[in-house]
Design an enzyme around this catalytic site. Structure first.
Site, short mmCIF file in Angstrom:
data_model
loop_
_atom_site.label_atom_id
_atom_site.label_comp_id
_atom_site.label_asym_id
_atom_site.label_seq_id
_atom_site.Cartn_x
_atom_site.Cartn_y
_atom_site.Cartn_z
N ARG A 118 -12.65 92.49 -18.39
CA ARG A 118 -13.96 92.01 -17.89
C ARG A 118 -14.07 92.27 -16.39
NH1 ARG A 118 -13.85 85.46 -16.95
NH2 ARG A 118 -11.68 85.31 -16.28
N HIS B 31 -14.20 87.71 -23.37
CA HIS B 31 -13.44 86.67 -24.07
C HIS B 31 -13.30 87.07 -25.54
CE1 HIS B 31 -14.63 84.87 -20.33
NE2 HIS B 31 -13.96 83.75 -20.57
N GLU C 254 -28.92 83.92 -26.16
CA GLU C 254 -28.35 85.22 -26.45
C GLU C 254 -29.31 86.10 -27.24
OE1 GLU C 254 -26.86 82.34 -27.03
OE2 GLU C 254 -24.96 82.31 -25.92
#
Length: 312
Positions: A3, A107, A57
């Site tokens: 990330r 993640h 989202e």
């Protein structure tokens, strides 16, 4: 962490890709989607190139589809991989419409640690790989992360998922190559001298486990090749000759901190999968890998079983 590698890639992309519009579903600090070069879109001021979407989202993904349909814009947006379930209908539309939308999903496994099983994706990679016209990337280190970004930007008719880690990873690609090795979906990272006894296939954070296991196996009389497979979809598109050259004809071990569904295509009927069998748990990431048996030692044991060679 990939990330963080992604964030460093973005810092280099923004000056040369003016249509790159970023954002996150209220996880900006965790996704690494914002850089010092961004300016934020605000009410009454739409001159920026970063959008705070809030905890929505599905709405974020739908808006990115709209941005892509408008033209002149390459939208990317971030959330956790487990929350891809919330935006799946819009991801499906990206794929159905053939639009270049980039989903930065961080993640990506039990490696995220203490947030626990609600936040630890196990079946999401398999579910996303099942979707037509969607490239699912899981880079193993900083170099693969840059390569996957390059492929995602250059693939105009297909959306991309970038599945990225929270935990830090070692740099595996230390030798410079002009070619983008991730472009064919999989490649041989380590080829033993002489012959192969077993092929270890990993994705993302688990490629480093394969490398560790291969080095240990060499000292135990087993010659192990290591294959990094950052994108199944691109590897499927390669000719049979390339696939055979990468995978070899020897027994195979697959390593991924996710469910096994889909892996038999690469492992064959005799292959062994080292990965998740159920949901995750709450503990530090390193402890979880040991708890669920996703370790270099487990990979070694699988290789010994497949080759019939006892450990010295």
């Amino acid at each position: 962490a990939t990330r963080q590698s992604s964030q460093k890639v973005l810092e280099n992309l923004l000056p040369v890709v003016p249509g790159l519009i970023g954002g996150s579903a209220d996880l900006t600090g965790s996704n690494g989607t914002l850089t010092k070069l961004h300016t934020v879109v605000k009410p009454g001021d739409f001159s920026g190139n970063y959008i705070h979407y809030g905890v929505r989202e599905h709405g974020m993904a739908a808006a990115m589809n709209g941005l892509s349909l408008h033209g002149g814009i390459v939208p990317y947006g971030g959330t956790f991989l487990v929350f891809s379930d919330y935006c799946r209908p819009s991801i499906r539309l990206s794929a159905l419409m053939g639009k270049r939308v980039i989903y930065v999903m961080t993640h990506d496994s039990i490696g995220l640690g203490e947030d626990g099983p609600t936040h630890q994706p196990v079946e999401q990679l398999a579910a996303l790989r099942a979707m037509p016209n969607l490239n699912v990337f899981r880079p193993a280190d900083s170099v693969e992360c840059a390569e996957c970004w390059e492929i995602a930007l250059g693939t105009e008719g297909t959306p991309s998922i970038l599945a990225l880690t929270r935990q830090g990873l070692p740099l595996l690609r230390t030798a410079h190559t002009e070619a983008n090795l991730s472009r064919k979906g999989a490649y041989v990272l380590i080829e033993p001298a002489g012959r192969r006894d077993v092929t270890l296939i990993g994705t993302g954070s688990e490629v480093s486990l394969a490398v560790t296991a291969a080095k240990a196996l060499q000292g135990q009389g087993i010659q192990a090749a290591v294959v990094s497979m950052p994108c199944w979809e691109l590897f499927v598109d390669q000719d049979q000759g390339y696939q055979d050259a990468v995978l070899g004809t020897v027994p195979r071990v697959g390593i991924e901190a996710a469910v096994e569904f889909g892996w038999q295509k690469w492992l064959g009927p005799q292959g062994i999968f080292v990965g998740m069998r159920g949901f995750g748990a709450s503990a530090p990431g390193e402890e979880l890998y040991k708890h669920f048996g996703i370790t270099a030692v487990a990979v070694e044991a699988a290789a010994h079983h497949l080759t019939g060679k006892s450990k010295k």
